[in-house]
Design a protein around this motif. Structure first.
Motif, mmCIF file in Angstrom:
data_model
loop_
_atom_site.group_PDB
_atom_site.id
_atom_site.type_symbol
_atom_site.label_atom_id
_atom_site.label_comp_id
_atom_site.label_asym_id
_atom_site.label_seq_id
_atom_site.Cartn_x
_atom_site.Cartn_y
_atom_site.Cartn_z
ATOM 1 N N THR A 171 1.035 -1.117 0.089
ATOM 2 C CA THR A 171 -0.043 0.154 0.082
ATOM 3 C C THR A 171 1.012 1.178 0.250
ATOM 4 O O THR A 171 2.150 1.359 0.314
ATOM 5 N N THR A 226 1.096 3.557 1.624
ATOM 6 C CA THR A 226 2.665 3.922 2.922
ATOM 7 C C THR A 226 3.409 2.860 3.734
ATOM 8 O O THR A 226 3.490 3.044 4.984
ATOM 9 N N ALA A 227 3.535 1.940 2.834
ATOM 10 C CA ALA A 227 4.614 0.821 3.492
ATOM 11 C C ALA A 227 6.092 1.606 2.488
ATOM 12 O O ALA A 227 5.272 2.179 1.167
ATOM 13 N N ARG A 264 6.455 1.396 7.748
ATOM 14 C CA ARG A 264 5.990 1.926 8.106
ATOM 15 C C ARG A 264 6.590 3.457 7.934
ATOM 16 O O ARG A 264 7.245 3.838 7.927
#
Lengths: 125, 147
Positions: A89, A91-92, A112
């Protein structure tokens, strides 16, 4: 957080090598998402981790003992390679992924992304 | 949303609708032994090599000290525990496919093996064994007496 299964989404085709889908555990912790993939027979040098767009792929080539002629015998461990892929995603932090391989287990930590902070100047008048 | 979603990668031409059933049937026919909640055990290959047998079992994540192998005549039993290190308190599972479990599997070998000469080692989650045929079972030449 979503962990969505997408059956039949074949994006990698490598018909020349028998590949198995390794069993995986995935969990989310404070430091990011942890992935553990079972790849027996694979050592660290035979693990390939790639990121293409938002797809993280883990591949391993197993080095297993085998007989010169295996006509006789019971056989059910047939995997010579493994491949598994995950969607990352937004936010990774793909650039900070850490990976290790021991005892036939490949472990990944996908940290993260730190939220980008920007100071907004406030004008007067 | 943070994290990852997993994809199943499959060669589209190789999938059979009966694949899972066949795998299940093969697993049952394999003769896995369930003991006190133990699972059927690891996938195992056994083949003839030289005078004895070679075996390999897939035991990812199983430490050598968590494996117990016993040989009695032609019966080989492999017991072990798969310790799965998972989330800490406060973490959250997203996908759980590995099982933390005891397993036990007994194989009936085609002949008795020399228990004292059996060799076993574990590397990269693979158990490899050499099982030499018992001397008592080796073919013997019978001398012919002349009168």
């Amino acid at each position: 957080m979503n962990c969505e299964m997408k059956n039949g989404c074949a994006t990698v085709a490598e018909p020349t090598v028998a590949k198995a889908t390794p069993a995986c555990d995935v969990w989310e912790g404070e430091d990011g998402v942890h992935v553990v993939a079972e790849m027996p027979g694979v050592d660290a040098a035979a693990v390939e981790i790639t990121i293409e767009r938002d797809v993280l792929s883990i591949r391993g080539k197993a080095c297993l003992p085998r007989a010169s002629s295996r006509a006789e015998g019971e056989m059910d461990a047939v995997a010579t390679g493994y491949v598994r892929a995950f969607h990352l995603t937004d936010t990774a932090d793909a650039g900070a992924i850490q990976a290790s391989c021991k005892d036939g287990l490949v472990r990944l930590l996908v940290p993260r992304k730190q939220p980008a902070q920007r100071k907004i100047a406030v004008s007067t008048g | 949303m943070y994290g990852i979603r997993h994809l199943h990668l499959r060669n589209p031409g190789s999938w059979s609708p009966f694949e899972e059933l066949e795998r299940l049937q093969a697993s049952l026919e394999r003769g896995g032994v369930a003991l006190g909640g133990a699972s059927a055990g690891p996938a195992i290959d056994v083949w003839n090599e030289g005078d004895g047998l070679r075996l390999r079992a897939l035991v990812p994540g199983v430490k050598p000290e968590d494996l117990e192998i016993t040989v009695e005549g032609d019966a080989l039993t492999i017991r072990g525990t798969t310790a799965v290190a998972g989330p800490q308190s406060g973490d959250r599972w997203l996908l759980r496919e590995r099982a933390s479990a005891k397993f036990a599997r007994t194989l009936q070998l085609p002949f008795a093996v020399e228990a004292d000469a059996v060799k076993a080692r574990v590397a990269n989650g693979v158990l490899e064994m050499e099982l030499p045929r018992s001397a008592a079972e080796k073919p013997r030449r019978i001398p012919i007496q002349t009168t």
